[in-house]
Design a protein around this motif. Structure first.
Motif, PDB file in Angstrom:
ATOM      1  N   LEU A  93       7.991  91.846 131.911  1.00  9.06           N
ATOM      2  CA  LEU A  93       6.568  92.091 131.656  1.00  9.06           C
ATOM      3  C   LEU A  93       5.976  91.099 130.647  1.00  9.06           C
ATOM      4  CD1 LEU A  93       6.596  96.003 131.551  1.00  9.06           C
ATOM      5  CD2 LEU A  93       5.697  94.548 133.370  1.00  9.06           C
ATOM      6  N   VAL A  97       2.896  88.071 134.701  1.00 10.75           N
ATOM      7  CA  VAL A  97       2.823  88.982 135.846  1.00 10.75           C
ATOM      8  C   VAL A  97       2.036  90.210 135.408  1.00 10.75           C
ATOM      9  CG1 VAL A  97       5.045  88.252 136.796  1.00 10.75           C
ATOM     10  CG2 VAL A  97       4.990  90.168 135.223  1.00 10.75           C
ATOM     11  N   THR A  98       1.479  90.929 136.378  1.00 10.17           N
ATOM     12  CA  THR A  98       0.776  92.165 136.022  1.00 10.17           C
ATOM     13  C   THR A  98       1.664  93.345 136.389  1.00 10.17           C
ATOM     14  OG1 THR A  98      -0.271  92.293 138.183  1.00 10.17           O
ATOM     15  CG2 THR A  98      -1.479  91.123 136.475  1.00 10.17           C
ATOM     16  N   ARG A  99       1.361  94.479 135.815  1.00 11.38           N
ATOM     17  CA  ARG A  99       2.206  95.650 136.075  1.00 11.38           C
ATOM     18  C   ARG A  99       2.123  96.094 137.530  1.00 11.38           C
ATOM     19  NH1 ARG A  99       2.593  99.059 130.421  1.00 11.38           N
ATOM     20  NH2 ARG A  99       2.782  97.194 129.151  1.00 11.38           N
ATOM     21  N   GLU A 101       1.811  94.184 140.074  1.00  6.79           N
ATOM     22  CA  GLU A 101       2.686  93.278 140.848  1.00  6.79           C
ATOM     23  C   GLU A 101       4.149  93.678 140.687  1.00  6.79           C
ATOM     24  OE1 GLU A 101      -0.263  89.405 140.368  1.00  6.79           O
ATOM     25  OE2 GLU A 101       1.499  89.616 139.085  1.00  6.79           O
ATOM     26  N   ARG A 271       1.659 101.920 134.308  1.00  5.21           N
ATOM     27  CA  ARG A 271       0.560 101.063 133.845  1.00  5.21           C
ATOM     28  C   ARG A 271       0.114 101.436 132.442  1.00  5.21           C
ATOM     29  NH1 ARG A 271      -5.212 100.008 134.348  1.00  5.21           N
ATOM     30  NH2 ARG A 271      -5.634 102.210 134.655  1.00  5.21           N
ATOM     31  N   LEU A 272       0.128 102.754 132.179  1.00  9.33           N
ATOM     32  CA  LEU A 272      -0.389 103.209 130.892  1.00  9.33           C
ATOM     33  C   LEU A 272       0.656 103.171 129.788  1.00  9.33           C
ATOM     34  CD1 LEU A 272      -2.576 106.209 132.125  1.00  9.33           C
ATOM     35  CD2 LEU A 272      -3.350 103.964 131.348  1.00  9.33           C
ATOM     36  N   ARG A 273       1.894 102.931 130.176  1.00  5.81           N
ATOM     37  CA  ARG A 273       2.940 102.936 129.152  1.00  5.81           C
ATOM     38  C   ARG A 273       2.772 101.761 128.217  1.00  5.81           C
ATOM     39  NH1 ARG A 273       8.859 104.749 131.172  1.00  5.81           N
ATOM     40  NH2 ARG A 273       9.479 104.003 129.143  1.00  5.81           N
ATOM     41  N   GLY A 274       2.914 102.045 126.949  1.00 10.73           N
ATOM     42  CA  GLY A 274       2.777 100.959 125.976  1.00 10.73           C
ATOM     43  C   GLY A 274       3.944 100.943 125.017  1.00 10.73           C
ATOM     44  N   ASP A 275       5.135 101.207 125.523  1.00 13.30           N
ATOM     45  CA  ASP A 275       6.284 101.287 124.616  1.00 13.30           C
ATOM     46  C   ASP A 275       7.471 100.464 125.119  1.00 13.30           C
ATOM     47  OD1 ASP A 275       6.742 102.827 126.823  1.00 13.30           O
ATOM     48  OD2 ASP A 275       7.496 104.569 125.741  1.00 13.30           O
ATOM     49  N   PHE A 276       7.173  99.278 125.622  1.00 14.77           N
ATOM     50  CA  PHE A 276       8.276  98.435 126.121  1.00 14.77           C
ATOM     51  C   PHE A 276       8.858  97.564 125.015  1.00 14.77           C
ATOM     52  CE2 PHE A 276       5.834  99.360 129.941  1.00 14.77           C
ATOM     53  CZ  PHE A 276       6.842  99.882 130.718  1.00 14.77           C
TER      54      PHE A 276
ATOM     55  N   LEU B  50       3.112  94.044 125.507  1.00 13.98           N
ATOM     56  CA  LEU B  50       4.125  95.068 125.768  1.00 13.98           C
ATOM     57  C   LEU B  50       3.809  96.363 125.028  1.00 13.98           C
ATOM     58  CD1 LEU B  50       7.340  92.845 125.480  1.00 13.98           C
ATOM     59  CD2 LEU B  50       6.225  93.674 127.558  1.00 13.98           C
ATOM     60  N   LEU B  51       2.977  96.274 124.009  1.00 12.52           N
ATOM     61  CA  LEU B  51       2.578  97.462 123.250  1.00 12.52           C
ATOM     62  C   LEU B  51       1.058  97.577 123.240  1.00 12.52           C
ATOM     63  CD1 LEU B  51       4.852  97.111 120.063  1.00 12.52           C
ATOM     64  CD2 LEU B  51       5.262  98.572 122.037  1.00 12.52           C
ATOM     65  N   ARG B  52       0.597  98.808 123.193  1.00  8.04           N
ATOM     66  CA  ARG B  52      -0.841  99.020 123.032  1.00  8.04           C
ATOM     67  C   ARG B  52      -1.184  98.861 121.555  1.00  8.04           C
ATOM     68  NH1 ARG B  52      -3.363 100.710 127.080  1.00  8.04           N
ATOM     69  NH2 ARG B  52      -2.180 101.100 128.978  1.00  8.04           N
ATOM     70  N   ARG B  69      -2.512  88.146 131.951  1.00  2.68           N
ATOM     71  CA  ARG B  69      -1.741  87.156 132.707  1.00  2.68           C
ATOM     72  C   ARG B  69      -2.054  85.732 132.199  1.00  2.68           C
ATOM     73  NH1 ARG B  69      -0.078  87.068 138.180  1.00  2.68           N
ATOM     74  NH2 ARG B  69      -1.691  88.487 138.885  1.00  2.68           N
ATOM     75  N   ARG B  72      -0.415  85.194 128.859  1.00  2.00           N
ATOM     76  CA  ARG B  72       1.052  85.020 128.957  1.00  2.00           C
ATOM     77  C   ARG B  72       1.411  83.729 129.691  1.00  2.00           C
ATOM     78  NH1 ARG B  72       0.533  90.544 129.619  1.00  2.00           N
ATOM     79  NH2 ARG B  72       0.696  90.457 131.873  1.00  2.00           N
TER      80      ARG B  72
END
Lengths: 276, 283
Positions: A93, A97-99, A101, A271-276, B50-52, B69, B72
């Motif tokens: 990520l 690339v977009t989520r 995709e 898509r809404l996850r923000g904890d990677f 990767l984070l909000r 995109r 990045r």
């Protein structure tokens, strides 16, 4: 959305499936069992080819109901959770690339892997059937393959939802196995128990059973082969009388709903996850 | 080139990055310095989408949140923990990421040569050493020849030789005109690579300074352990203390606490007193 990126990701998923021991094991088991069932059904009936297909198909439906949901659920459950656990998802990520995709690429790749696996299983069994006699229409057989692929997509979508909701592959697979048990065994048992204790009218019994995508597959497959659902008992007879020619459309709509709703929910969560 | 404006990242009640504003100029190299938990990695994860987060981050004018995109596409990223598909060969891995980055596949061979992996392109990634994997990560980051290189502790898992090799590569990359943002715990890395250092503390930007001034600004000190002949330990302690150094006995030697950039001072002091230094190590 960039189609080239989606296809690159899908190709990688296809390649990974070839290295996935569980996936290969399921495929080999499915091929072996479908071959054995075809052979035994024909031998037992004393007839061969597509003319004796009804008996073989009944066996294949039961085999599909057991193996395909297990295969698709576990493969889908691992999809995002395994990569997140390994850290490869965050790195992926971090690329341009977009989520959407990433999600579509993974889904498409795994769907094609399942299709390839099913194609092999049904293809080999089909060749055996055709070589035994070669008479009769193969359309019912092709229809069963199509229904099975749609079933695998429903379970893949549910697996993706599980994967999007969890962070650990072990937990995702555990939930996937529990869902498989629920769809295959517990759902039926619960429905039977409810129907007996609450004396459900046949209409409610039919719709309750159609909440289970495996039941939708079973009814649709039987309808394709047999042209009637009478052998399913009162609920089958009621369905035929009440919906008649519309039944196929109803089954298709329910299957599409089972494919799209969990997949969309999984994507929204991803898509809404923000904890990677 | 990179603008962090009022960046804030909260995890529940914990604020990992607190209203941080930082500018990384084009062709500049900025190091993020701070203890674990200072918010350095969180900043980088926000930059990569990767984070909000609250606030705004732009890369070459592209808003990270709205034009993720495009932002990045301008960044090559080297992560702290290498996460690769181990079954893939080095070449296949490079090809996979080249396609995602829309980089010409003709660049793969050039980049693998550049990072010293030309001979290892058929090896599975899982079979590469730690140093090779880190160089592969750098190679993948450079595939599309992005103007910005973002690295999170790029040498943290490497031995001395591999670290030195990678650092040399990074110096070359910097000389090629890339904008670099990286986190590090190593002063020698910061001094070799960064123009400016942003010192972070508890998610806030404490201060910025030139990389040369960092050691003095943060009062960086090093402990040097000397092994001297047993009968000269007491004399060595007297000499060192007499020279204004904080020295103490440590088994068969002495430990001296020195300011960064003065590590040779105790050696000279002991040499002037004709005390033999058998061995020494930095802690």
């Amino acid at each position: 959305m960039n189609g080239k990126i989606i296809w690159t990701l899908a190709q990688k998923e296809l390649r990974d499936a070839l290295h996935n021991r569980w996936f290969l094991l399921y495929t080999i088991a499915f091929i072996g069992l479908s071959l054995a069932l075809s052979y035994m059904s024909l031998a037992g009936a004393g007839i061969a080819g597509f003319a004796g297909f009804g008996r073989t198909a009944a066996s294949l439906i039961n085999l599909v109901l057991l193996i395909i949901p297990l295969m698709a659920l576990t493969v889908g459950a691992q999809s995002l959770a395994h990569e997140q656990e390994q850290g490869t998802l965050a790195y992926l990520l971090a690329q341009p690339v977009t989520r959407v995709e990433v999600f579509i690429g993974k889904y498409l790749g795994l769907a094609l892997s399942l299709l390839a696996s099913l194609g092999l299983g049904f293809g080999i069994a089909g060749v055996v059937l055709a070589l035994a006699n070669g008479a009769g229409s193969p359309m019912a057989y092709i229809s069963l393959v199509g229904q099975t692929f749609l079933l695998s997509l429903t379970m893949l979508s549910v697996g993706f939802l599980v994967s999007a909701l969890t962070k650990r592959a072990g937990v995702a697979i555990g939930i996937g196995l529990f869902l498989w048990l629920t769809f295959v065994f517990l759902g039926d048992l619960g429905l039977m128990g409810t129907a007996i204790t609450m004396r459900l009218p046949v209409e409610q019994l039919l719709w309750l059973s159609l909440l289970n995508p495996l039941q939708v597959f079973k009814m649709a497959a039987i309808l394709d082969i047999n042209a009637t659902l009478d052998l399913l008992g009162p609920a089958g007879i009621y369905a035929m009388q009440e919906y008649g020619a519309q039944l196929r459309g109803v089954f298709l709509m329910l299957t599409a709903l089972w494919i799209l709703a969990p997949a969309l929910a999984a994507y929204m969560r991803f898509r809404l996850r923000g904890d990677f | 080139m990179i603008e962090f404006t009022d960046l804030t990242k909260r995890y529940g009640k914990f604020t990992a990055v607190d209203h941080l504003t930082l500018h990384v100029p084009a062709r500049g190299a900025v190091a993020l310095w701070g203890v674990n938990g200072a918010g350095k990695t969180t900043m980088i994860k926000c930059l990569l989408g990767l984070l909000r987060f609250d606030g705004r981050i732009t890369v070459d004018g592209c808003d990270v949140r709205r034009q993720g995109r495009a932002a990045r596409q301008r960044i090559g990223y080297v992560p702290q923990e290498l996460a690769f598909y181990k079954e893939m060969t080095t070449y296949d891995m490079a090809e996979f990421y080249a396609r995602l980055k829309d980089a010409p596949t003709t660049r793969i061979a050039t980049v693998l040569e550049q990072v010293g992996l030309g001979e290892h392109q058929d090896k599975p990634v899982g079979a590469l050493s730690g140093g090779m994997k880190q160089r592969l990560a750098l190679g993948l980051a450079l595939l599309a020849d992005p103007p910005v290189l973002v690295m999170d502790e790029p040498t943290s898992n490497l031995d001395t030789a591999a670290r030195s090799q990678l650092l040399q590569l990074l110096v070359e990359v910097k000389a090629a005109g890339k904008t670099i943002l990286f986190t590090s715990h190593r002063i020698e890395e910061v001094e070799a690579l960064a123009d400016t250092v942003a010192v972070m503390e508890s998610g806030r930007l404490h201060f910025t300074c030139s990389s040369g001034a960092l050691a003095q600004r943060i009062g960086l000190r090093t402990q040097v352990k000397f092994m001297v002949p047993g009968h000269q330990i007491d004399l060595a302690l007297d000499i060192l203390r007499g020279d204004g150094l904080a020295a103490r006995r440590n088994g068969v030697g002495v430990i001296v606490d020195v300011a960064h950039g003065e590590k040779a001072r105790p050696i000279h002091a002991l040499g002037r007193a004709n005390i033999e230094v058998i061995d020494f190590e930095l802690e």
